[in-house]
Design a protein around this motif. Structure first.
Motif, PDB file in Angstrom:
ATOM      1  N   ILE A   1      37.713  33.465  47.780  1.00  0.00           N
ATOM      2  CA  ILE A   1      37.426  34.969  46.080  1.00  0.00           C
ATOM      3  C   ILE A   1      36.690  34.927  45.176  1.00  0.00           C
TER       4      ILE A   1
ATOM      5  N   SER B   1      50.269  38.654  38.188  1.00  0.00           N
ATOM      6  CA  SER B   1      49.348  38.578  38.871  1.00  0.00           C
ATOM      7  C   SER B   1      49.924  37.034  39.794  1.00  0.00           C
TER       8      SER B   1
ATOM      9  N   ILE C   1      43.411  41.515  43.972  1.00  0.00           N
ATOM     10  CA  ILE C   1      43.428  40.346  44.403  1.00  0.00           C
ATOM     11  C   ILE C   1      45.273  40.099  43.304  1.00  0.00           C
TER      12      ILE C   1
ATOM     13  N   ARG D   1      46.518  37.680  41.884  1.00  0.00           N
ATOM     14  CA  ARG D   1      46.269  36.335  42.149  1.00  0.00           C
ATOM     15  C   ARG D   1      45.628  36.316  40.983  1.00  0.00           C
TER      16      ARG D   1
ATOM     17  N   ALA E   1      40.636  38.706  38.562  1.00  0.00           N
ATOM     18  CA  ALA E   1      41.298  38.527  40.236  1.00  0.00           C
ATOM     19  C   ALA E   1      41.907  39.966  40.259  1.00  0.00           C
TER      20      ALA E   1
END
Length: 132
Positions: A31, A18, A55, A57, A50
């Motif tokens: 988020i 990430s 995602i 991140r 995440a």
């Protein structure tokens, strides 16, 4: 807030690195809110990264009974002691393992408002923060 799909087992995203969040803004807060709602609506959920919702991140949410943590770019800066734990993962339901984790960790991160924070976690929360 919305429930997000948790990525499972062989999804390649679970094995990727990430990227750091460069700005904490409304999109990041949305988020984090979605992650918290997803975690709370998934049986056995105590933490969620995440990447588990697709995602890449460095975001995580955790609640091991002491209140919800929403962390941006968390980094474990110190580890102390050792504990033998049993742990599972929302992305690998039904799979449990025994392993060693630190008893205490110190984590530096940003909160959902972009403020620097330090968390000293012990026991179950330390385990969760190491896992996520």
């Amino acid at each position: 807030m919305a429930l997000r799909e948790i990525r499972m087992f062989e999804d390649d995203i679970l094995r990727k690195v990430s990227k750091p969040v460069t700005e904490v803004n409304d999109h990041i807060r949305e988020i984090l809110d979605d992650m918290a709602e997803t975690m709370y609506h998934t049986p056995g959920g105590g933490g969620l990264a995440a990447c588990q919702i697709g995602i890449l991140r460095r975001l995580l949410v955790a609640d091991m009974g002491e209140g919800l943590l929403k962390l941006v770019n968390p980094v474990i800066t110190e580890k102390k002691g050792e504990q033998l734990v049993t742990e599972g993962c929302l992305s690998f339901p039904g799979i449990w393992g025994k392993l060693k984790r630190p008893e205490i960790v110190i984590v530096h991160a940003f909160n959902e408002y972009g403020e620097e924070i330090e968390i000293k976690a012990r026991g179950e929360l330390a385990k969760c923060l190491c896992h996520e």
